[in-house]
Design a protein around this motif. Structure first.
Motif: not given
Length: 131
Positions: A3, A13-14, A23, A26
């Motif tokens: 990532h 994983c974002g 992210l 986030e």
């Protein structure tokens, strides 16, 4: 999966949104005037946005490279010495011309208007000027 800062389990994983990676977990602002607050959902890897706005006492803009709602603070600009200028947003300029420089702002939400005028003059040598 990778990532961007190293390999992590897929559930960490974002999300990719509008060409940018975020992210998992986030939050970030979108829209010309911070109209949407978005969040990267780590479990679905999808961005979810909702209508929002900055709180009273905040402004929408970029501060230290981060776009979003930021606390309103007093601004400082300065001009000094051999034609060095720093603007309210922290950008630095150096100018050796003998011109007049005008900065003007009007923010209707604060009912504030002001004008900053500085001028350069020659300093002993026509190639060097000072504020």
């Amino acid at each position: 999966m990778d990532h961007g800062t190293g390999c992590v389990p897929p559930e960490q994983c974002g999300c990719t949104h509008s060409g940018r990676y975020h992210l998992a977990g986030e939050s970030f602002w979108e829209g010309e005037n911070c109209q949407r607050l978005c969040r990267c959902d780590g479990s679905s890897h999808a961005v979810q946005c909702s209508r929002s706005a900055c709180a009273p006492g905040e402004f929408c803009g970029t501060r230290q490279g981060v776009y979003g709602c930021h606390e309103q603070t007093n601004g400082v600009c300065w001009a000094s010495g051999l034609a060095h200028y720093t603007t309210f947003d922290g950008k630095r300029y150096d100018s050796q011309g003998t011109c007049k420089y005008v900065s003007h702002t009007c923010n209707s939400s604060l009912d504030l208007s002001f004008r900053v005028v500085t001028a350069n003059r020659h300093f002993r040598n026509p190639r060097v000027s000072f504020v």
